[in-house]
Design a protein around this motif. Sequence first.
Motif, PDB file in Angstrom:
ATOM      1  N   ASP A 202      -3.713 -18.297  -5.730  1.00 15.96           N
ATOM      2  CA  ASP A 202      -2.296 -18.147  -5.421  1.00 15.96           C
ATOM      3  C   ASP A 202      -2.047 -18.530  -3.970  1.00 15.96           C
ATOM      4  N   GLU A 203      -1.439 -19.676  -3.781  1.00 15.58           N
ATOM      5  CA  GLU A 203      -1.175 -20.159  -2.419  1.00 15.58           C
ATOM      6  C   GLU A 203      -0.140 -19.290  -1.703  1.00 15.58           C
ATOM      7  N   ALA A 204       0.658 -18.558  -2.482  1.00 11.90           N
ATOM      8  CA  ALA A 204       1.697 -17.715  -1.894  1.00 11.90           C
ATOM      9  C   ALA A 204       1.201 -16.291  -1.666  1.00 11.90           C
ATOM     10  N   ALA A 205      -0.097 -16.085  -1.757  1.00 13.33           N
ATOM     11  CA  ALA A 205      -0.639 -14.725  -1.627  1.00 13.33           C
ATOM     12  C   ALA A 205      -0.591 -14.205  -0.193  1.00 13.33           C
ATOM     13  N   GLY A 206      -0.269 -15.068   0.729  1.00 10.44           N
ATOM     14  CA  GLY A 206      -0.215 -14.630   2.120  1.00 10.44           C
ATOM     15  C   GLY A 206      -1.529 -14.889   2.837  1.00 10.44           C
ATOM     16  N   PRO A 207      -1.544 -14.729   4.159  1.00 13.67           N
ATOM     17  CA  PRO A 207      -2.744 -15.026   4.939  1.00 13.67           C
ATOM     18  C   PRO A 207      -3.826 -13.964   4.764  1.00 13.67           C
ATOM     19  N   LEU A 208      -5.037 -14.339   5.108  1.00 10.15           N
ATOM     20  CA  LEU A 208      -6.113 -13.361   5.185  1.00 10.15           C
ATOM     21  C   LEU A 208      -5.831 -12.395   6.332  1.00 10.15           C
ATOM     22  N   ARG A 209      -6.287 -11.172   6.179  1.00 14.74           N
ATOM     23  CA  ARG A 209      -6.117 -10.184   7.249  1.00 14.74           C
ATOM     24  C   ARG A 209      -7.453  -9.482   7.483  1.00 14.74           C
ATOM     25  N   ARG A 210      -7.684  -9.192   8.738  1.00 14.64           N
ATOM     26  CA  ARG A 210      -8.907  -8.477   9.109  1.00 14.64           C
ATOM     27  C   ARG A 210      -8.546  -7.038   9.481  1.00 14.64           C
ATOM     28  N   TYR A 211      -9.298  -6.098   8.906  1.00 20.38           N
ATOM     29  CA  TYR A 211      -9.031  -4.672   9.113  1.00 20.38           C
ATOM     30  C   TYR A 211     -10.252  -3.991   9.720  1.00 20.38           C
ATOM     31  N   GLU A 212      -9.997  -2.940  10.472  1.00 24.76           N
ATOM     32  CA  GLU A 212     -11.056  -2.078  10.994  1.00 24.76           C
ATOM     33  C   GLU A 212     -10.777  -0.641  10.564  1.00 24.76           C
ATOM     34  N   CYS A 213     -11.855   0.054  10.247  1.00 26.21           N
ATOM     35  CA  CYS A 213     -11.709   1.457   9.838  1.00 26.21           C
ATOM     36  C   CYS A 213     -11.715   2.339  11.083  1.00 26.21           C
ATOM     37  N   ASP A 214     -10.594   2.367  11.788  1.00 22.07           N
ATOM     38  CA  ASP A 214     -10.500   3.175  12.998  1.00 22.07           C
ATOM     39  C   ASP A 214      -9.849   4.520  12.679  1.00 22.07           C
ATOM     40  N   THR A 215      -9.725   5.345  13.707  1.00 24.14           N
ATOM     41  CA  THR A 215      -9.152   6.678  13.515  1.00 24.14           C
ATOM     42  C   THR A 215      -7.724   6.616  12.992  1.00 24.14           C
ATOM     43  N   ALA A 216      -6.950   5.650  13.487  1.00 22.20           N
ATOM     44  CA  ALA A 216      -5.557   5.535  13.060  1.00 22.20           C
ATOM     45  C   ALA A 216      -5.458   5.247  11.567  1.00 22.20           C
ATOM     46  N   LEU A 217      -6.340   4.379  11.047  1.00 28.51           N
ATOM     47  CA  LEU A 217      -6.282   4.049   9.626  1.00 28.51           C
ATOM     48  C   LEU A 217      -6.749   5.215   8.766  1.00 28.51           C
ATOM     49  N   ARG A 218      -7.742   5.967   9.237  1.00 30.90           N
ATOM     50  CA  ARG A 218      -8.242   7.106   8.460  1.00 30.90           C
ATOM     51  C   ARG A 218      -7.240   8.252   8.413  1.00 30.90           C
ATOM     52  N   THR A 219      -6.564   8.489   9.519  1.00 27.89           N
ATOM     53  CA  THR A 219      -5.649   9.638   9.582  1.00 27.89           C
ATOM     54  C   THR A 219      -4.223   9.299   9.170  1.00 27.89           C
ATOM     55  N   HIS A 220      -3.865   8.023   9.195  1.00 28.47           N
ATOM     56  CA  HIS A 220      -2.522   7.597   8.779  1.00 28.47           C
ATOM     57  C   HIS A 220      -2.639   6.385   7.856  1.00 28.47           C
ATOM     58  N   PRO A 221      -3.178   6.576   6.660  1.00 28.67           N
ATOM     59  CA  PRO A 221      -3.401   5.452   5.746  1.00 28.67           C
ATOM     60  C   PRO A 221      -2.130   4.704   5.373  1.00 28.67           C
ATOM     61  N   GLU A 222      -0.992   5.386   5.461  1.00 24.94           N
ATOM     62  CA  GLU A 222       0.245   4.714   5.105  1.00 24.94           C
ATOM     63  C   GLU A 222       0.548   3.545   6.030  1.00 24.94           C
ATOM     64  N   ALA A 223      -0.117   3.513   7.201  1.00 21.45           N
ATOM     65  CA  ALA A 223       0.090   2.422   8.154  1.00 21.45           C
ATOM     66  C   ALA A 223      -0.770   1.202   7.832  1.00 21.45           C
ATOM     67  N   ALA A 224      -1.514   1.247   6.725  1.00 30.94           N
ATOM     68  CA  ALA A 224      -2.389   0.127   6.366  1.00 30.94           C
ATOM     69  C   ALA A 224      -1.609  -1.155   6.135  1.00 30.94           C
ATOM     70  N   GLU A 225      -0.346  -1.023   5.735  1.00 35.42           N
ATOM     71  CA  GLU A 225       0.466  -2.214   5.465  1.00 35.42           C
ATOM     72  C   GLU A 225       0.614  -3.103   6.684  1.00 35.42           C
ATOM     73  N   THR A 226       0.580  -2.519   7.864  1.00 36.52           N
ATOM     74  CA  THR A 226       0.730  -3.314   9.103  1.00 36.52           C
ATOM     75  C   THR A 226      -0.490  -3.237   9.997  1.00 36.52           C
ATOM     76  N   ALA A 227      -1.589  -2.688   9.481  1.00 39.47           N
ATOM     77  CA  ALA A 227      -2.758  -2.464  10.335  1.00 39.47           C
ATOM     78  C   ALA A 227      -3.593  -3.714  10.552  1.00 39.47           C
ATOM     79  N   GLY A 228      -3.585  -4.646   9.608  1.00 42.64           N
ATOM     80  CA  GLY A 228      -4.456  -5.809   9.709  1.00 42.64           C
ATOM     81  C   GLY A 228      -3.921  -6.870  10.654  1.00 42.64           C
ATOM     82  N   THR A 229      -4.829  -7.721  11.101  1.00 41.61           N
ATOM     83  CA  THR A 229      -4.459  -8.885  11.929  1.00 41.61           C
ATOM     84  C   THR A 229      -4.740 -10.145  11.132  1.00 41.61           C
ATOM     85  N   ASP A 230      -3.824 -11.108  11.211  1.00 44.93           N
ATOM     86  CA  ASP A 230      -3.973 -12.347  10.458  1.00 44.93           C
ATOM     87  C   ASP A 230      -5.189 -13.120  10.933  1.00 44.93           C
ATOM     88  N   VAL A 231      -5.862 -13.750   9.980  1.00 44.45           N
ATOM     89  CA  VAL A 231      -7.057 -14.564  10.284  1.00 44.45           C
ATOM     90  C   VAL A 231      -6.675 -16.033  10.208  1.00 44.45           C
TER      91      VAL A 231
END
Length: 231
Positions: A202-231
């Motif tokens: 799917d070419e429209a699937a959007g860019p790849l994103r890189r994620y890290e399992c930091d404290t912010a992601l573990r304690t506020h998982p709802e922020a995962a939607e904006t946590a990644g950085t485009d690759v």
Amino acid sequence: MNHPIAQRVPGRRPAAARRPGRRPAPRPAARRLAPLALLCALASLATGCGIRATSVPVDAGAAPSRVGCVLPEDRERPDGDGADSIVRLYLVCGSRVSPVEREVRMPDGRSATERLPVARELLEELQRQPGAMEDTAGFETAVPNDLKVSGSRDGDPDEALRLNRSLDALPPFALAQLVCTLADTAAADADEGVVLGGPADDEAAGPLRRYECDTALRTHPEAAETAGTDV
């Protein structure tokens, strides 16, 4: 010599008629106990004032829920005997994702060739419903049963993993579970980051994103939607 007759003060008893040492009449018991009862009632808020608890049940509403997010210390721990390994999975507990240990048969090594097999095995574990002890401690999973992972497509970096759903369509708690579980395994990159993308076809699937399992992601998982950085 005749003395003048002492004049009486109206309403006052002559001094000679008074009874020496006579005490005032005591106040009624009820009047003495009233202030004491009031004082005891106020003190009972802090000390109980010696009042016994009633045996009659009192409906004070439901007790607050207390989720421990910690497995019992006396449970039988996985030992990784034979071909099984001890892996750390992240499950949802309360408003965060927290780790649990399970004994899983995993591919050996941490080479790039093991990235996809490791990711698939861990994804299957995340899709399993928590065991009895995990459930009692408040753990659950948000990872959909139909979620699948595949390898990179042409033009992707080697460490990329593709899902059969776009990242924006994945529940944020599920995304946080997946990222934190894959980090520090053969499925992650050299810096323990996790590179994810949508469907490979799917070419429209959007860019790849890189994620890290930091404290912010573990304690506020709802922020995962904006946590990644485009690759």
